[in-house]
Structure formats: structure tokens, C-alpha cells
Design an enzyme around this catalytic site. Structure first.
Site, PDB file in Angstrom:
ATOM      1  CD1 TRP A 158      -2.617   1.695   0.491  1.00 15.23           C
ATOM      2  CD2 TRP A 158      -1.973   1.912   2.623  1.00 15.23           C
ATOM      3  NE1 TRP A 158      -3.301   2.752   1.033  1.00 15.23           N
ATOM      4  CE2 TRP A 158      -2.924   2.910   2.333  1.00 15.23           C
ATOM      5  CE3 TRP A 158      -1.432   1.845   3.911  1.00 15.23           C
ATOM      6  CZ2 TRP A 158      -3.345   3.839   3.279  1.00 15.23           C
ATOM      7  CZ3 TRP A 158      -1.853   2.772   4.857  1.00 15.23           C
ATOM      8  CH2 TRP A 158      -2.800   3.756   4.542  1.00 15.23           C
ATOM      9  CG  ASP A 239      -1.964  -2.385   7.333  1.00 15.74           C
ATOM     10  OD1 ASP A 239      -3.130  -2.416   7.771  1.00 15.74           O
ATOM     11  OD2 ASP A 239      -1.569  -1.548   6.500  1.00 15.74           O
ATOM     12  CE  LYS A 275      -9.872  -0.668   4.096  1.00 15.59           C
ATOM     13  NZ  LYS A 275      -8.997   0.492   4.238  1.00 15.59           N
TER      14      LYS A 275
HETATM   15  N1  PLA Z   1      -3.612  -0.370   5.348  1.00 19.73           N
HETATM   16  C1  PLA Z   1      -3.889  -0.834   4.119  1.00 19.73           C
HETATM   17  C2  PLA Z   1      -3.169  -2.018   3.611  1.00 19.73           C
HETATM   18  C3  PLA Z   1      -4.862  -0.176   3.344  1.00 19.73           C
HETATM   19  O1  PLA Z   1      -5.130  -0.642   2.123  1.00 19.73           O
HETATM   20  C4  PLA Z   1      -5.526   0.961   3.851  1.00 19.73           C
HETATM   21  C5  PLA Z   1      -6.528   1.705   3.033  1.00 19.73           C
HETATM   22  C6  PLA Z   1      -5.192   1.366   5.154  1.00 19.73           C
HETATM   23  C7  PLA Z   1      -4.231   0.682   5.866  1.00 19.73           C
HETATM   24  C8  PLA Z   1      -5.802   2.558   5.821  1.00 19.73           C
HETATM   25  O2  PLA Z   1      -7.133   2.721   5.798  1.00 19.73           O
HETATM   26  P1  PLA Z   1      -7.874   3.538   6.945  1.00 19.73           P
HETATM   27  O3  PLA Z   1      -6.940   4.580   7.428  1.00 19.73           O
HETATM   28  O4  PLA Z   1      -9.094   4.099   6.306  1.00 19.73           O
HETATM   29  O5  PLA Z   1      -8.197   2.536   7.987  1.00 19.73           O
HETATM   30  N2  PLA Z   1      -6.360   1.667   1.655  1.00 19.73           N
HETATM   31  C9  PLA Z   1      -7.353   2.251   0.729  1.00 19.73           C
HETATM   32  C10 PLA Z   1      -7.611   3.713   0.985  1.00 19.73           C
HETATM   33  C11 PLA Z   1      -8.690   1.525   0.859  1.00 19.73           C
HETATM   34  C12 PLA Z   1      -6.403   4.580   1.109  1.00 19.73           C
HETATM   35  O6  PLA Z   1      -5.479   4.511   0.290  1.00 19.73           O
HETATM   36  O7  PLA Z   1      -6.388   5.366   2.074  1.00 19.73           O
HETATM   37  C13 PLA Z   1      -6.819   2.012  -0.685  1.00 19.73           C
HETATM   38  O8  PLA Z   1      -7.515   2.345  -1.640  1.00 19.73           O
HETATM   39  O9  PLA Z   1      -5.721   1.442  -0.813  1.00 19.73           O
END
Ligand code: PLA
Length: 428
Positions: A158, A239, A275
Site C-alpha cells: 500500500w 497491518d 472496510k
Molecule cells: N492499510 C492498508 C493495507 C490499506 O489498504 C488501507 C486503506 C489502510 C491501511 C488505511 O485505511 P484507513 O486509514 O481508512 O483505515 N487503503 C485504501 C484507501 C482503501 C487509502 O489509500 O487510504 C486504498 O484504496 O488502498
């Protein structure tokens, strides 16, 4: 006398001669600040909003949509909210560590209720600002108490992981993870890289539904990773952002962190309800440390509070009340599981439809990777140039690493998406 003289000076009115003349400045003192690039994920949503194309489709951010592609507020969330409103609670500050009922619910979800670590008081937990804020508190803890440690991130991961650790001044490196040829896990590469990591390093692991690849280790591989962490004295940092979204089952999706604890490893975990409860904008999550020693857990909690106090003081109330209400109420909890299975099931269904549509439009290519991957995303292997074609020609908005969020796809749009993918693969 001296005091009197000073008082006279103060009351002498504005000074007539001074080094800084008071006049409007010609430009901004921040004129040299460079423009930051748009965020690779949230920037896609901004571009989507700005588009006027009637066919536009947002497959960028991982946010769940229903078959009409509308955002969803879960029925259990509405029920929990009406219970909360009927109690007419106040809006006082929470404690720095957050709502107790929420903290208990969150650790129960992670480890399973009645876990010995909970009973023995070996778990430190602070409610924080969803997954991201929890990761950041964890990063701040590493910066302060694991000075010089390197954080190992999967390649790819991510995108925000790099920012979160980097902005805390924590050094990070990649470990090999994804094998593009097999569209699977490069397990040998991963093990080699972690074996070469200095003892005392931190390894960030995606609890389930790896983002962006959708490829998780098998149970045997998880066991080997745990043993390796033990042998090499590496600290696992899970995570957990998609519990319930990989299989539709909360317990199955917590397999890896539970296994590590069972094997006697200490773990740090960031948890998110964005989510699985659809509480994206409420910022609900926690940073959890499961340790082998009660006193250490108590002291670590005190330090997590110290860090959180300076970052945001204390967490927000509303979302934590919702999550606590749902997890701690038997009926709501069961209903939630059903809704979660519904969301995970819808994603799995469009995943299958997309694969079949691609197979019919471009039969000579192997598309089986789509249903091999799990969770919200498909990692398509599209190159940045092909992604540009997807967006510029077909108004399909997605991240440039080739990831698409299947949570933003419905049956009606499957063929449209498949045609755009085939066009991009064939012609770019
Ligand atoms: N960790 C991972 C692996 C994630 O994919 C995301 C969110 C988070 C943490 C953090 O989300 P939160 O702070 O809302 O709990 N990833 C998303 C959104 C869904 C983003 O980038 O913020 C994504 O589209 O990858």
C-alpha cells in the site's frame, strides 16, 4: 527603579524606529514551497470527480459500493447509531487511549475473545485514527523506542506505508513479495530478504488480503515466516485493514496474527474498521501490541498514550461507539457477519464475471490470476501507459500500478471494463 524604567518603556507607545517596517509583503513567505504531487490513490478519486464522462468508473480507492455503485451504510451501523442516539450521550473527550468498550471489542476481534493474552493483561491497545493513524502511532513508537531499526515493507505494498514510516524518519526497505511471472508470492525471495535483515528489524505484514496484489501466504508459509521472525529476532507489524474482506469470515482472516501469538511472538497490529464496517469517514481503528510481559504492556501503553497525546490528543467518539455496539452485541454481531459475507461475496462474484468476460474477449491470454487473487483488489499487470489509456480513452479511473478496486465494479459494467482492458493490453 529598574522595574519602573521598564514599565515606562512599555507604555511609551509604538516604537518609531525599528528594524522591520510594517507594510504589506509583496509575495508570500511560502512562495518557494513546491507543489506536492496528487496522492496516487486518493488523487484518483479527485480526478474521477472532475471527469464529466457519462461512462466514468472509479476503480481507484478501495471503498465498497453496492450493485448500483452507491456507497453503503451497513444496516448494523444504522441500528447501532439509533441505539447510541437514544442514549443521548455527551460529546466529552475520550481518554487518550480511547473508549474501553471499543478497545475490548477490537482486541477480541483480533485474537478471539477470552484469549489468554487478554486475561493476562499482556495487550496494550490505543484507539486511534483508523488504520492510517494507528500505523502512524506505531511508526512513532518505533522511531522512539526502536532507534535505528529498519522497517521492511513488501514490494509492492500500500503506497501510504512509505509515507507513514518515512515521515516519522524511520528507515524503510523493501522485501521481495510479488512474482509477476506466476502472479503469485515470491516466497523464496521474501525469505531470503528477511533472512538478510538485521536482527531487531521490523517486518510489516498484511494480515490478510494483501494490498495491492491480492496474494496472501499459505498457512504453511505463514508458519515459516513466523519461525523466521523468531529466529532472526524480527518484529512483526501486522497491518489488518481487511479483516472479513478476504474470506467473509472474521476468524479466518485473523489467522496470521493469531498464529504468530500462538508461536510466542510479540506482535504490533494496526486495525481498521473502514472496510469491514464501512466506517471510512469516521476514522475508527486501533494500534495493538500483544506482548509476553504484563509490566512491559503497561509501560508501552503509557508511551503510546504519550505519543498519541502529541499527535491528536484523543480519538473521536462516534465511530468507536458504533463499532463497540456492533461487536459487543450478540445479535448485531451476527447480523454484521452476514453483511460482511454479502460484501465479500459480491466482490467475489464480479471477480469471476470479469475473468469470464476477459476470457471470452481475449481467449489466448491466461486470465486465471483474477480469481486467484483475493480481497478488494485485482492487480492486473497493466503498465502505466496502459492505465493512462484506460483513463483517458475509457474514463476508467484506477491507480497507475495497475490495481483495480473490484469493490467499485458491478455486473452491468463488467463487459465495459473487460473491453477497455483488452483494448489497453492489445494496443498499448
Ligand atoms: N492499510 C492498508 C493495507 C490499506 O489498504 C488501507 C486503506 C489502510 C491501511 C488505511 O485505511 P484507513 O486509514 O481508512 O483505515 N487503503 C485504501 C484507501 C482503501 C487509502 O489509500 O487510504 C486504498 O484504496 O488502498
Amino acid at each position: 527603579m529598574q522595574l519602573q524604567a521598564r514599565m515606562q518603556l512599555r507604555s511609551a507607545g509604538p516604537r518609531r524606529a525599528g528594524p522591520v517596517p510594517v507594510r504589506a509583503m509583496a509575495g508570500s513567505r511560502f512562495a518557494d514551497v513546491a507543489q506536492a504531487p496528487p496522492d496516487p490513490i486518493l488523487g484518483v478519486s479527485e480526478a474521477f470527480k472532475a471527469s464529466t464522462d457519462p461512462n466514468k468508473l472509479n476503480l481507484g480507492v478501495g471503498a465498497y459500493r453496492d450493485e448500483q455503485l452507491k456507497p453503503v451504510v451497513l444496516s448494523v451501523v444504522k441500528k447501532a447509531e439509533s441505539k447510541i442516539f437514544s442514549r443521548n450521550e455527551n460529546k466529552e473527550y475520550l481518554t487518550i487511549e480511547g473508549l474501553d468498550a471499543f478497545r475490548k471489542a477490537t482486541v477480541d476481534l483480533l485474537l478471539g475473545g477470552d484469549h489468554p493474552a487478554i486475561k493476562e493483561g499482556r495487550v496494550a491497545v490505543v484507539q486511534s485514527l483508523s488504520g492510517t493513524g494507528s500505523l502512524r502511532v506505531g511508526a512513532a513508537f518505533i522511531a522512539r523506542f526502536m532507534k535505528g531499526a529498519t522497517v521492511y515493507l513488501s514490494n509492492p505494498t500500500w503506497g501510504n506505508h512509505r509515507n507513514i514510516f518515512g515521515d516519522e524518519g524511520v528507515e524503510w526497505k523493501y522485501y521481495r513479495y510479488f512474482d509477476a511471472d506466476t502472479v503469485g508470492l515470491d516466497f523464496r525471495g521474501m525469505v531470503q530478504d528477511l533472512q538478510a535483515a538485521p536482527p531487531g528489524s521490523v517486518v510489516v505484514l498484511h494480515g490478510c488480503a494483501h494490498n495491492p496484489t491480492g496474494i496472501d501466504p499459505t498457512k504453511d508459509q505463514w508458519a515459516a515466516i513466523a519461525d523466521l521472525c523468531k529466529e532472526r529476532n524480527l518484529m512483526p507489524f501486522f497491518d489488518v485493514a481487511y479483516q472479513g474482506f478476504a474470506t467473509g469470515d472474521l476468524d479466518k482472516d485473523a489467522y496470521a496474527p493469531r498464529l504468530f501469538v500462538e508461536k510466542g511472538l510479540e506482535i504490533v497490529v494496526s486495525q481498521s474498521y473502514s472496510k469491514n464496517l464501512g466506517l471510512y469517514g469516521e476514522r475508527v481503528g486501533a494500534l495493538v501490541m500483544v506482548l509476553n510481559d504484563k509490566e512491559a504492556a503497561t509501560r508501552c501503553l503509557s508511551q503510546l498514550k504519550r505519543l498519541a497525546r502529541a499527535l491528536y490528543s484523543n480519538p473521536p467518539t462516534h465511530g468507536a461507539r458504533i463499532a463497540a455496539e456492533v461487536v459487543n452485541d450478540k445479535e448485531l454481531f451476527e447480523e454484521w457477519k452476514g453483511e460482511m459475507r454479502g460484501m465479500a461475496g459480491r466482490i467475489e462474484r464480479v471477480r469471476g464475471e470479469l475473468q469470464r468476460s476477459l476470457e471470452s474477449k481475449y481467449p489466448s491470454k491466461d486470465w486465471s490470476f483474477i480469481t486467484k487473487q483475493i480481497g478488494m483488489f485485482s492487480f492486473t499487470g497493466l503498465t502505466p501507459a496502459q492505465v493512462d489509456n484506460m483513463t483517458n480513452k475509457h474514463a476508467i479511473f484506477m491507480t497507475r500500478d495497475g490495481r483495480i478496486s473490484l469493490a467499485g465494479l458491478n455486473s452491468a459494467k463488467v463487459d465495459y471494463l473487460a473491453e477497455a482492458i483488452v483494448d489497453s493490453v492489445r494496443n498499448h
